[in-house]
Design a protein around this motif. Sequence first.
Motif, mmCIF file in Angstrom:
data_model
loop_
_atom_site.group_PDB
_atom_site.id
_atom_site.type_symbol
_atom_site.label_atom_id
_atom_site.label_comp_id
_atom_site.label_asym_id
_atom_site.label_seq_id
_atom_site.Cartn_x
_atom_site.Cartn_y
_atom_site.Cartn_z
ATOM 1 N N TYR A 95 -3.714 9.646 1.456
ATOM 2 C CA TYR A 95 -3.385 9.228 2.816
ATOM 3 C C TYR A 95 -4.673 8.809 3.518
ATOM 4 C CZ TYR A 95 1.255 11.159 2.151
ATOM 5 O OH TYR A 95 2.520 11.407 1.681
ATOM 6 N N GLN A 96 -4.597 7.695 4.231
ATOM 7 C CA GLN A 96 -5.789 7.177 4.903
ATOM 8 C C GLN A 96 -5.433 6.656 6.286
ATOM 9 O OE1 GLN A 96 -8.183 4.630 2.483
ATOM 10 N NE2 GLN A 96 -9.413 3.853 4.171
ATOM 11 N N LEU A 97 -6.248 7.014 7.246
ATOM 12 C CA LEU A 97 -6.070 6.542 8.620
ATOM 13 C C LEU A 97 -6.936 5.311 8.834
ATOM 14 C CD1 LEU A 97 -5.099 6.786 11.548
ATOM 15 C CD2 LEU A 97 -6.961 8.420 11.942
ATOM 16 N N PHE A 98 -6.309 4.202 9.169
ATOM 17 C CA PHE A 98 -7.018 2.980 9.554
ATOM 18 C C PHE A 98 -7.024 2.974 11.090
ATOM 19 C CE2 PHE A 98 -5.493 2.276 5.314
ATOM 20 C CZ PHE A 98 -6.464 1.509 4.696
ATOM 21 N N TYR A 99 -8.036 3.609 11.635
ATOM 22 C CA TYR A 99 -7.992 3.941 13.060
ATOM 23 C C TYR A 99 -8.355 2.756 13.944
ATOM 24 C CZ TYR A 99 -8.590 6.545 17.371
ATOM 25 O OH TYR A 99 -8.474 6.994 18.665
ATOM 26 N N ASN A 100 -7.567 2.584 15.008
ATOM 27 C CA ASN A 100 -7.829 1.613 16.065
ATOM 28 C C ASN A 100 -8.436 2.380 17.233
ATOM 29 O OD1 ASN A 100 -7.622 -0.121 18.282
ATOM 30 N ND2 ASN A 100 -5.407 0.141 18.432
ATOM 31 N N LEU B 16 -9.458 -1.585 3.052
ATOM 32 C CA LEU B 16 -8.305 -1.931 2.236
ATOM 33 C C LEU B 16 -8.730 -2.663 0.970
ATOM 34 C CD1 LEU B 16 -5.272 -1.657 2.204
ATOM 35 C CD2 LEU B 16 -5.085 -3.822 3.421
ATOM 36 N N ILE B 17 -9.695 -3.540 1.082
ATOM 37 C CA ILE B 17 -10.215 -4.236 -0.098
ATOM 38 C C ILE B 17 -10.836 -3.236 -1.062
ATOM 39 C CG2 ILE B 17 -11.999 -5.836 -0.900
ATOM 40 C CD1 ILE B 17 -11.442 -7.511 1.606
ATOM 41 N N ASP B 18 -11.571 -2.269 -0.519
ATOM 42 C CA ASP B 18 -12.192 -1.242 -1.354
ATOM 43 C C ASP B 18 -11.139 -0.419 -2.075
ATOM 44 O OD1 ASP B 18 -14.615 0.355 -2.161
ATOM 45 O OD2 ASP B 18 -13.518 1.929 -1.096
ATOM 46 N N ALA B 19 -10.051 -0.078 -1.374
ATOM 47 C CA ALA B 19 -8.968 0.678 -2.002
ATOM 48 C C ALA B 19 -8.343 -0.113 -3.143
ATOM 49 C CB ALA B 19 -7.904 1.041 -0.967
ATOM 50 N N ALA C 135 -0.887 0.233 -2.175
ATOM 51 C CA ALA C 135 -0.802 0.763 -0.819
ATOM 52 C C ALA C 135 0.490 0.378 -0.110
ATOM 53 C CB ALA C 135 -2.001 0.280 0.005
ATOM 54 N N VAL C 136 1.013 1.332 0.655
ATOM 55 C CA VAL C 136 2.032 1.058 1.658
ATOM 56 C C VAL C 136 1.393 1.330 3.012
ATOM 57 C CG1 VAL C 136 4.230 1.767 2.663
ATOM 58 C CG2 VAL C 136 4.009 1.547 0.185
ATOM 59 N N LEU C 137 1.344 0.315 3.844
ATOM 60 C CA LEU C 137 0.687 0.403 5.140
ATOM 61 C C LEU C 137 1.755 0.593 6.211
ATOM 62 C CD1 LEU C 137 -1.753 -2.605 4.640
ATOM 63 C CD2 LEU C 137 -2.109 -0.204 4.016
ATOM 64 N N VAL C 138 1.690 1.738 6.889
ATOM 65 C CA VAL C 138 2.617 2.028 7.978
ATOM 66 C C VAL C 138 1.902 1.705 9.279
ATOM 67 C CG1 VAL C 138 4.023 3.787 9.110
ATOM 68 C CG2 VAL C 138 3.724 3.828 6.617
ATOM 69 N N ALA C 139 2.432 0.749 10.018
ATOM 70 C CA ALA C 139 1.777 0.292 11.247
ATOM 71 C C ALA C 139 2.659 0.612 12.439
ATOM 72 C CB ALA C 139 1.509 -1.208 11.164
ATOM 73 N N PHE D 112 -3.258 -4.949 13.893
ATOM 74 C CA PHE D 112 -4.393 -4.650 13.027
ATOM 75 C C PHE D 112 -3.975 -4.691 11.559
ATOM 76 C CE2 PHE D 112 -5.493 -2.899 17.094
ATOM 77 C CZ PHE D 112 -6.846 -3.152 17.213
ATOM 78 N N ALA D 113 -2.782 -4.159 11.251
ATOM 79 C CA ALA D 113 -2.306 -4.172 9.867
ATOM 80 C C ALA D 113 -2.129 -5.598 9.364
ATOM 81 C CB ALA D 113 -0.988 -3.399 9.766
ATOM 82 N N ASN D 114 -1.592 -6.471 10.207
ATOM 83 C CA ASN D 114 -1.426 -7.869 9.804
ATOM 84 C C ASN D 114 -2.760 -8.503 9.463
ATOM 85 O OD1 ASN D 114 1.308 -7.640 10.239
ATOM 86 N ND2 ASN D 114 1.329 -8.817 12.142
ATOM 87 N N ALA D 115 -3.766 -8.259 10.303
ATOM 88 C CA ALA D 115 -5.087 -8.851 10.065
ATOM 89 C C ALA D 115 -5.716 -8.292 8.794
ATOM 90 C CB ALA D 115 -5.991 -8.583 11.268
ATOM 91 N N ALA D 116 -5.602 -6.961 8.581
ATOM 92 C CA ALA D 116 -6.177 -6.345 7.386
ATOM 93 C C ALA D 116 -5.460 -6.824 6.129
ATOM 94 C CB ALA D 116 -6.097 -4.828 7.494
ATOM 95 N N TYR D 117 -4.151 -6.931 6.206
ATOM 96 C CA TYR D 117 -3.359 -7.393 5.059
ATOM 97 C C TYR D 117 -3.746 -8.827 4.683
ATOM 98 C CZ TYR D 117 0.753 -8.707 2.298
ATOM 99 O OH TYR D 117 1.586 -9.157 1.311
ATOM 100 N N ASP D 118 -3.897 -9.684 5.676
ATOM 101 C CA ASP D 118 -4.283 -11.071 5.397
ATOM 102 C C ASP D 118 -5.624 -11.134 4.690
ATOM 103 O OD1 ASP D 118 -1.959 -12.022 6.519
ATOM 104 O OD2 ASP D 118 -2.859 -12.501 8.458
ATOM 105 N N GLY D 119 -6.582 -10.347 5.182
ATOM 106 C CA GLY D 119 -7.898 -10.330 4.561
ATOM 107 C C GLY D 119 -7.858 -9.773 3.148
ATOM 108 N N TYR D 120 -7.089 -8.714 2.958
ATOM 109 C CA TYR D 120 -6.940 -8.109 1.637
ATOM 110 C C TYR D 120 -6.275 -9.076 0.667
ATOM 111 C CZ TYR D 120 -4.746 -5.278 -1.984
ATOM 112 O OH TYR D 120 -4.305 -4.795 -3.191
ATOM 113 N N LEU D 121 -5.200 -9.744 1.122
ATOM 114 C CA LEU D 121 -4.473 -10.684 0.273
ATOM 115 C C LEU D 121 -5.371 -11.825 -0.163
ATOM 116 C CD1 LEU D 121 -1.837 -11.675 -0.985
ATOM 117 C CD2 LEU D 121 -1.290 -12.739 1.209
ATOM 118 N N SER D 122 -6.121 -12.379 0.779
ATOM 119 C CA SER D 122 -7.012 -13.491 0.457
ATOM 120 C C SER D 122 -8.061 -13.072 -0.555
ATOM 121 C CB SER D 122 -7.690 -13.994 1.742
ATOM 122 O OG SER D 122 -8.640 -14.988 1.444
ATOM 123 N N ASN D 123 -8.643 -11.881 -0.359
ATOM 124 C CA ASN D 123 -9.669 -11.384 -1.277
ATOM 125 C C ASN D 123 -9.097 -11.134 -2.666
ATOM 126 O OD1 ASN D 123 -11.003 -8.688 -2.497
ATOM 127 N ND2 ASN D 123 -12.564 -9.880 -1.450
#
Length: 408
Positions: free
Chosen positions: A165-170, A275-278, A285-289, A296-307
């Motif tokens: 479990y990981q907190l992606f804190y805003n 997220l990229i590191d994970a 991962a399942v990201l609960v936003a 924030f989840a949308n932005a992180a997901y886009d970056g992760y997907l592209s990478n």
Amino acid sequence: MQDYWFYRCEPAFAQSPAIFDAAEACQFRTVGCSKDSEGSCQDGPDDWIDYEFLRGTVSPGSFEQTSAWAQNPVIKIHSGLRAVQQWGRHRWWGWATPARYAYLGTVEEPTNSLSSPYPRCYDMAYLIGLFNGVWNTRKDAEISVDAMRARDFVGQTYRGVLVKYQLFYNQSGCNRSAAACLEDVAEVFIQRGMELDQLLQRRWEIFWEQVTGQTDAPQSFANLLRSRVLNGAQTFIDWFDAYVTAARATVKTSSMRMLADPPTSADVASHKADLIDAGKKGYRAVLVAHSQGNLFANAAYDGYLSNAREAGAAVGEDTSYVAANVVHVAPASTRLIGPYVLAEIDLVIGALRGVDGGLVAPNTLSREDMLPSLSDLSGHTLVGTYLDPHRRAREDIRQLVVQGLDAL
């Protein structure tokens, strides 16, 4: 790779006298006979000979060796794929008149482990990440993570595999002062405006005009909350009016800074990197936003997907598979990547709908499905409303998380 055949001789699968036609195509051996007192095979009408025909070499799906993966010891590497030779056993009374035959079943013998080019296999590694919403201190967000860690929600393991479990804190304005909590609402409008492109300027001006000095105007944000959303909930009206008054000075000095450089940009970069590191460590991962966390989840997901796709393309791997899914809870975003849960009693998301003309996603839970509660008058908090064990939203979210894990 359960019961995967590496070598197979089809004629050896016969379970009739036709098996002897396999003698020209498949390997066979004599393994027994009826014997006399001296141990020699006999050839009388009641005597028999047992033959075994090699059907092939098959993997039962087990491995000789298990070791920890260096990039993430939670994941185990299984190598040295075990294999067995499978023989069909047959008995023949060749001297009887007429000759008789019986099929006696199969015999398996271990053989050398199969190595390259057959692949190693890896355990799964699951990650459930939370992107917290508005007005959440870090402590609040960690309590939400603990609620998902509960055994009757997902728990510490899933299908026998450990779950991280990981907190992606805003970073919430509430950590700085109570008055600054209003900045969280401002961030929602900034980011929503970015998603809405040409509507940014108009929506932003409406919001700031109302909360920085025109709260009594007929079309003010506060009045919209009162008339369209709150329906006379005096406690919440008083709460909002108090925040407007207390935050006015802070809002005036910070509005231009927030427009030019939202204070959440560092969070977005950090979430993407985490997220990229994970992903590099093998986590699925399942990201609960929740609430603003959806942005924030949308932005992180886009970056992760592209990478991930760039990295996959570089080594010739399939780039259509995405090792992350998103579950949206009380989404403050106009864009949804995955399924979502939104209650009609949610006053905060209802406020967004009332102000920007219905661009918020439709409710999935009506007032009949989810009654208001005195424990959370806003109807918006993750633990107080959406993960309340006595109300339906929790089970809806749990099922979406489980479906997301299974899809990985």
